[in-house]
Design a protein around this motif. Structure first.
Motif, PDB file in Angstrom:
ATOM      1  N   GLU A   1       0.829  -1.207   0.000  1.00  0.00           N
ATOM      2  CA  GLU A   1       0.000   0.000   0.000  1.00  0.00           C
ATOM      3  C   GLU A   1       0.864   1.258   0.000  1.00  0.00           C
ATOM      4  O   GLU A   1       0.576   2.221  -0.704  1.00  0.00           O
ATOM      5  N   ARG A   2       1.934   1.229   0.778  1.00  0.00           N
ATOM      6  CA  ARG A   2       2.819   2.388   0.859  1.00  0.00           C
ATOM      7  C   ARG A   2       3.509   2.654  -0.476  1.00  0.00           C
ATOM      8  O   ARG A   2       3.570   3.791  -0.938  1.00  0.00           O
ATOM      9  N   VAL A   3       4.019   1.619  -1.099  1.00  0.00           N
ATOM     10  CA  VAL A   3       4.688   1.771  -2.393  1.00  0.00           C
ATOM     11  C   VAL A   3       3.688   2.220  -3.452  1.00  0.00           C
ATOM     12  O   VAL A   3       3.983   3.091  -4.269  1.00  0.00           O
ATOM     13  N   ARG A   4       2.499   1.644  -3.442  1.00  0.00           N
ATOM     14  CA  ARG A   4       1.479   1.991  -4.434  1.00  0.00           C
ATOM     15  C   ARG A   4       1.064   3.448  -4.303  1.00  0.00           C
ATOM     16  O   ARG A   4       0.812   4.129  -5.294  1.00  0.00           O
ATOM     17  N   ARG A   5       1.001   3.956  -3.086  1.00  0.00           N
ATOM     18  CA  ARG A   5       0.638   5.362  -2.891  1.00  0.00           C
ATOM     19  C   ARG A   5       1.713   6.301  -3.412  1.00  0.00           C
ATOM     20  O   ARG A   5       1.426   7.378  -3.906  1.00  0.00           O
ATOM     21  N   ARG A   6       2.973   5.890  -3.258  1.00  0.00           N
ATOM     22  CA  ARG A   6       4.082   6.736  -3.695  1.00  0.00           C
ATOM     23  C   ARG A   6       4.206   6.822  -5.194  1.00  0.00           C
ATOM     24  O   ARG A   6       4.423   7.874  -5.740  1.00  0.00           O
ATOM     25  N   ARG A   7       4.159   5.689  -5.879  1.00  0.00           N
ATOM     26  CA  ARG A   7       4.288   5.727  -7.340  1.00  0.00           C
ATOM     27  C   ARG A   7       3.369   4.684  -7.949  1.00  0.00           C
ATOM     28  O   ARG A   7       3.666   3.499  -7.973  1.00  0.00           O
ATOM     29  N   PRO A   8       2.231   5.145  -8.421  1.00  0.00           N
ATOM     30  CA  PRO A   8       1.273   4.224  -9.031  1.00  0.00           C
ATOM     31  C   PRO A   8       1.869   3.530 -10.247  1.00  0.00           C
ATOM     32  O   PRO A   8       2.567   4.149 -11.049  1.00  0.00           O
ATOM     33  N   ARG A   9       1.583   2.263 -10.362  1.00  0.00           N
ATOM     34  CA  ARG A   9       2.069   1.472 -11.498  1.00  0.00           C
ATOM     35  C   ARG A   9       1.188   1.726 -12.710  1.00  0.00           C
ATOM     36  O   ARG A   9      -0.018   1.858 -12.608  1.00  0.00           O
ATOM     37  N   ARG A  10       1.816   1.771 -13.857  1.00  0.00           N
ATOM     38  CA  ARG A  10       1.045   1.944 -15.088  1.00  0.00           C
ATOM     39  C   ARG A  10       0.286   0.671 -15.404  1.00  0.00           C
ATOM     40  O   ARG A  10       0.759  -0.420 -15.139  1.00  0.00           O
TER      41      ARG A  10
ATOM     42  N   ASN B   1       6.617   4.206   9.832  1.00  0.00           N
ATOM     43  CA  ASN B   1       7.753   4.885   9.209  1.00  0.00           C
ATOM     44  C   ASN B   1       7.322   5.833   8.081  1.00  0.00           C
ATOM     45  O   ASN B   1       8.182   6.411   7.433  1.00  0.00           O
ATOM     46  N   VAL B   2       6.041   5.972   7.867  1.00  0.00           N
ATOM     47  CA  VAL B   2       5.542   6.877   6.836  1.00  0.00           C
ATOM     48  C   VAL B   2       5.650   8.306   7.359  1.00  0.00           C
ATOM     49  O   VAL B   2       5.157   8.622   8.423  1.00  0.00           O
ATOM     50  N   ARG B   3       6.309   9.145   6.589  1.00  0.00           N
ATOM     51  CA  ARG B   3       6.434  10.552   6.992  1.00  0.00           C
ATOM     52  C   ARG B   3       5.116  11.267   6.789  1.00  0.00           C
ATOM     53  O   ARG B   3       4.503  11.174   5.745  1.00  0.00           O
ATOM     54  N   ARG B   4       4.722  11.991   7.771  1.00  0.00           N
ATOM     55  CA  ARG B   4       3.505  12.784   7.682  1.00  0.00           C
ATOM     56  C   ARG B   4       3.830  14.145   7.107  1.00  0.00           C
ATOM     57  O   ARG B   4       4.809  14.776   7.510  1.00  0.00           O
TER      58      ARG B   4
END
Length: 137
Positions: free
Chosen positions: A52-61, A133-136
């Motif tokens: 979920e964290r990775v997906r929020r940062r850079r959505p996959r095409r 560890n997610v920065r707010r």
């Protein structure tokens, strides 16, 4: 499922089975099963939160899934392969049935409650490790 994904799941399953055996060999079966199931739930919690964290940062095409990943979820090698071989709901069912067959209803109930509590706590802690560890902003 591609051959590459299937091979990833199979290889991870071999590793998960080896870890399960290494937990089971020195311990009593009941405790080994509890530990294996809790570890597996912790790994799934970590993997789903990480996804979920990775997906929020850079959505996959669309149309570009990476090897070992389903289009909509965390790495299948880790979750299905490794955790699938490590954990066992059927072994828990047999454990509970043996206790019930021996007339140990309270023992069966205690193992069931302990397993649910340990697995839930491990899952939540696995997610917390990633999400804390997610920065707010």
């Amino acid at each position: 499922m591609s051959l590459r994904v299937a091979a990833t799941v199979a290889a991870a399953g071999i590793v998960g089975a080896a870890v399960r055996w290494s937990i089971d060999a020195p311990l009593d079966g009941n405790w080994a099963l509890l530990i294996a199931n809790a570890v597996g739930c912790g790994v799934v919690g970590w993997a789903t939160a990480r996804h979920e964290r990775v997906r929020r940062r850079r959505p996959r095409r669309a149309g570009t899934p990476s090897a070992g990943h389903s289009d909509a979820g965390p790495p299948v090698g880790l979750t299905i392969g490794f955790c699938g071989a490590l954990t066992s709901m059927s072994a828990l069912a047999l454990q509970l049935a043996r206790h019930l067959d021996d007339g140990q209803v309270a023992t069966a109930g205690a193992w069931l409650v302990l397993t649910i509590a340990a697995c839930t706590a491990a899952f939540v802690m696995g997610r917390f490790v990633v999400l804390a560890n997610v920065r707010r902003p």
